[in-house]
Design an enzyme around this catalytic site. Structure first.
Site, PDB file in Angstrom:
ATOM      1  N   HIS A  19     -36.083 -46.641  -4.055  1.00  0.00           N
ATOM      2  CA  HIS A  19     -35.371 -46.539  -2.778  1.00  0.00           C
ATOM      3  C   HIS A  19     -33.922 -46.144  -3.035  1.00  0.00           C
ATOM      4  O   HIS A  19     -33.068 -46.983  -3.312  1.00  0.00           O
ATOM      5  CB  HIS A  19     -35.436 -47.877  -2.036  1.00  0.00           C
ATOM      6  CG  HIS A  19     -35.018 -47.801  -0.599  1.00  0.00           C
ATOM      7  ND1 HIS A  19     -35.865 -48.123   0.442  1.00  0.00           N
ATOM      8  CD2 HIS A  19     -33.855 -47.429  -0.015  1.00  0.00           C
ATOM      9  CE1 HIS A  19     -35.237 -47.968   1.593  1.00  0.00           C
ATOM     10  NE2 HIS A  19     -33.997 -47.542   1.335  1.00  0.00           N
ATOM     11  N   HIS A  21     -31.085 -43.115  -1.468  1.00  0.00           N
ATOM     12  CA  HIS A  21     -30.821 -42.026  -0.528  1.00  0.00           C
ATOM     13  C   HIS A  21     -29.897 -40.990  -1.163  1.00  0.00           C
ATOM     14  O   HIS A  21     -28.808 -41.332  -1.630  1.00  0.00           O
ATOM     15  CB  HIS A  21     -30.175 -42.571   0.741  1.00  0.00           C
ATOM     16  CG  HIS A  21     -31.091 -43.396   1.586  1.00  0.00           C
ATOM     17  ND1 HIS A  21     -31.839 -42.860   2.606  1.00  0.00           N
ATOM     18  CD2 HIS A  21     -31.391 -44.722   1.548  1.00  0.00           C
ATOM     19  CE1 HIS A  21     -32.555 -43.823   3.176  1.00  0.00           C
ATOM     20  NE2 HIS A  21     -32.303 -44.961   2.547  1.00  0.00           N
ATOM     21  N   ASP A  23     -28.085 -38.672   0.223  1.00  0.00           N
ATOM     22  CA  ASP A  23     -26.798 -38.541   0.907  1.00  0.00           C
ATOM     23  C   ASP A  23     -25.966 -39.813   0.836  1.00  0.00           C
ATOM     24  O   ASP A  23     -24.843 -39.846   1.343  1.00  0.00           O
ATOM     25  CB  ASP A  23     -26.994 -38.111   2.365  1.00  0.00           C
ATOM     26  CG  ASP A  23     -27.940 -39.013   3.130  1.00  0.00           C
ATOM     27  OD1 ASP A  23     -28.697 -39.763   2.494  1.00  0.00           O
ATOM     28  OD2 ASP A  23     -27.943 -38.957   4.380  1.00  0.00           O
ATOM     29  N   GLY A 181     -33.176 -45.008   9.542  1.00  0.00           N
ATOM     30  CA  GLY A 181     -32.228 -45.080  10.639  1.00  0.00           C
ATOM     31  C   GLY A 181     -32.237 -46.457  11.269  1.00  0.00           C
ATOM     32  O   GLY A 181     -32.996 -47.340  10.866  1.00  0.00           O
ATOM     33  N   HIS A 208     -38.912 -47.706   6.471  1.00  0.00           N
ATOM     34  CA  HIS A 208     -37.807 -48.656   6.569  1.00  0.00           C
ATOM     35  C   HIS A 208     -38.175 -49.691   7.639  1.00  0.00           C
ATOM     36  O   HIS A 208     -38.333 -49.348   8.816  1.00  0.00           O
ATOM     37  CB  HIS A 208     -36.521 -47.946   6.998  1.00  0.00           C
ATOM     38  CG  HIS A 208     -35.775 -47.281   5.897  1.00  0.00           C
ATOM     39  ND1 HIS A 208     -36.235 -46.144   5.264  1.00  0.00           N
ATOM     40  CD2 HIS A 208     -34.576 -47.586   5.317  1.00  0.00           C
ATOM     41  CE1 HIS A 208     -35.345 -45.775   4.343  1.00  0.00           C
ATOM     42  NE2 HIS A 208     -34.335 -46.634   4.350  1.00  0.00           N
ATOM     43  N   GLU A 211     -35.285 -54.613   7.714  1.00  0.00           N
ATOM     44  CA  GLU A 211     -33.942 -54.642   7.125  1.00  0.00           C
ATOM     45  C   GLU A 211     -32.998 -55.382   8.061  1.00  0.00           C
ATOM     46  O   GLU A 211     -32.250 -56.255   7.636  1.00  0.00           O
ATOM     47  CB  GLU A 211     -33.437 -53.222   6.882  1.00  0.00           C
ATOM     48  CG  GLU A 211     -32.046 -53.157   6.295  1.00  0.00           C
ATOM     49  CD  GLU A 211     -31.551 -51.722   6.106  1.00  0.00           C
ATOM     50  OE1 GLU A 211     -30.491 -51.563   5.471  1.00  0.00           O
ATOM     51  OE2 GLU A 211     -32.205 -50.771   6.585  1.00  0.00           O
ATOM     52  N   ASP A 300     -30.419 -48.266  -2.865  1.00  0.00           N
ATOM     53  CA  ASP A 300     -30.228 -47.811  -1.488  1.00  0.00           C
ATOM     54  C   ASP A 300     -29.221 -46.661  -1.446  1.00  0.00           C
ATOM     55  O   ASP A 300     -29.605 -45.502  -1.380  1.00  0.00           O
ATOM     56  CB  ASP A 300     -29.810 -48.960  -0.575  1.00  0.00           C
ATOM     57  CG  ASP A 300     -30.104 -48.690   0.888  1.00  0.00           C
ATOM     58  OD1 ASP A 300     -30.828 -47.715   1.178  1.00  0.00           O
ATOM     59  OD2 ASP A 300     -29.634 -49.452   1.752  1.00  0.00           O
TER      60      ASP A 300
END
Length: 362
Positions: A19, A21, A23, A181, A208, A211, A300
Site C-alpha cells: 500500500h 501511493h 502521488d 478517497g 480502501h 480507515e 501509504d
C-alpha cells in the site's frame, strides 16, 4: 547472535510493500523541479527543506479529508509523460534503497489528464518508469520488483472505465484495481459495476475501507464488493472485544475477515496523521497481529507521512517490542498477499526474504 534491531539494521531487511501511493511519495526536490519546468506557481514553499516541512505538517491534520489536501500539489506536477515517468522511476529507486524487494504502487490515472493525456498514455508512462527503474536498480545489484495497482476515485464516476484500463494493461505491469478517497458519503457499493467487471475477468482488487468510516465500509467491501484485500481496515478493531483477562471475542465481521485470511494493508504513521489512532502505541496493529489477522506493514504516502518501510517497522518495534521473527512474519504476510502469481510470490519468499532474514537473525 541476533543483529540488534536498530533502524540502520532494519534498513537492511528485505521488505514487501502493498500500500503505497505514487502521488504521495515524490521527492520534494522533484516537486520543485517539475513545478519550475511546467510553470506551476502555487507551491506553498520555494526551497526543498521548507516544502518538505510543509507537506509533513499539513498532512498531520487529524482528519482524512484534510490529510488529502496536499495531494493537489503533487498531482499538479504529474501531468506530462516525462513527469510521470520520472516520478515512477524515482519511486523505484527510493524503495530499492530502503531494501524493498517487492512493491505494489498505486495511483489514479483520472487525476493526471488535466493536460490532455489519455488514460492509456498516463498509465503507459508510469509503467515505463517502473520498468526502467527496475532495470537500473538491478544493474546496481539492488533488485526490486514493482507492480502497479490502478486506482479509481470513489467520489467520481469513472471506476468502470478505470477497471477496464486495469484489464487492458494486466500483462504490462498492472496487477490489480483499487478505489480510494474520502470514505464518508462514498460507499464502495457505488462501484459494484467495476468490481464485478474485475471478477468477471479473474482479476484482483483491494478497497480502501475502514480507515476513517468504520465497520460499515469494511462490511460493504467484503460482503458486497468481494475485496481481496483491505486498504487500511484498521477500524475492524471496533468488532473486537477485549476482556479484562486479556482474552478477545471477535464479532461476525472480524471473524470472517480473519477466517478468510483477508489481508489488512495497515499504515500506522498515516493512521496517526489522519486521526484514526491517537499514537503508535495505541494502534491496533499489535492486537490484530496477536489475534493472527493477516497484518502487513505499509507506508501509504512516504512524502506526506515523512516515512519509509524501515521507519514504519522501527516505530512498531519501539512501540510493541517486536523482534526479527515478527518483522519476517509481517513481510511474508505481505508477500503471500501480493497480486502476482503464486510461484512468483513463493520464489521471492524462499529465495530472497527468508535467506536475508536468516542472516539478520544469525
Amino acid at each position: 547472535m541476533n543483529t540488534p534491531l536498530h533502524l540502520e539494521n532494519i534498513k537492511q531487511a528485505p521488505k514487501a510493500l502493498l500500500h503505497d501511493h505514487l502521488d504521495g511519495g515524490l521527492r520534494p526536490a522533484t516537486v520543485l523541479d517539475i513545478a519550475g519546468q511546467v510553470g506551476y506557481d502555487r507551491l506553498p514553499a520555494t526551497d526543498v527543506e521548507s516544502l518538505e516541512t510543509w507537506f509533513r505538517t499539513a498532512s498531520h491534520s487529524g482528519s482524512l479529508e484534510r490529510y488529502l489536501e496536499p495531494f493537489s500539489h503533487t498531482v499538479a506536477v504529474m501531468q506530462t509523460p516525462e513527469a510521470l515517468h520520472r516520478v515512477a522511476y524515482e519511486c523505484v529507486e527510493d524503495l530499492a534503497a530502503d531494501s524493498v524487494v517487492y512493491a505494489e504502487v498505486r495511483f489514479a490515472p483520472e487525476l493526471h489528464i488535466d493536460e490532455g493525456l489519455s488514460f492509456d498514455e498516463v498509465l503507459a508512462s508510469v509503467l515505463a518508469g517502473f520498468a526502467d527503474g527496475e532495470r537500473a536498480c538491478a544493474a546496481e545489484g539492488n533488485a526490486i520488483t514493482v507492480r502497479c495497482l490502478v486506482t479509481a476515485m470513489r467520489h467520481a464516476a469513472m471506476s468502470r472505465e478505470i477497471a477496464e484500463l486495469a484489464i487492458r494493461f494486466r500483462d504490462k505491469g498492472v496487477v490489480g484495481f483499487d478505489i480510494a478517497g474520502a470514505e464518508a458519503g462514498h460507499p464502495p457499493t457505488r462501484h459494484l459495476d467495476a468490481f464485478e467487471y474485475m471478477r468477471s475477468n479473474n482479476a484482483r482488487f483491494t478497497i480502501h475501507a475502514g480507515e476513517a468510516f468504520g465497520l460499515p465500509s469494511i462490511h460493504e467491501a467484503i460482503a458486497f464488493c468481494g475485496a481481496d484485500r483491505l486498504g487500511h481496515g484498521v477500524r475492524i478493531v471496533d468488532d473486537i472485544d477485549v476482556d479484562p483477562g486479556g482474552g478477545i471475542r471477535l464479532g461476525p465481521l472480524a471473524s470472517i475477515l480473519r477466517d478468510k485470511r483477508i489481508p489488512l494493508e495497515l499504515c500506522p504513521s498515516s493512521n496517526l496523521q489522519t486521526g484514526a489512532v491517537a499514537s503508535i502505541t495505541e494502534h491496533p496493529f499489535d492486537l490484530l497481529a496477536w489475534a493472527r489477522f493477516r497484518v502487513t506493514v505499509n507506508t501509504d504516502n512516504r512524502l506526506m507521512s515523512d516515512t519509509s518501510m524501515s521507519l514504519e517497522m522501527h516505530r512498531l518495534v519501539e512501540a510493541f517490542g517486536y523482534g526479527w521473527g515478527d518483522l519476517e512474519r509481517f513481510t511474508i504476510n505481505a508477500m503471500k498477499s501480493a497480486f502476482i502469481p503464486f510461484d512468483q510470490r513463493l520464489a521471492i519468499i524462499d529465495e530472497v526474504i527468508k535467506p536475508r532474514f536468516a542472516v539478520l537473525v544469525g
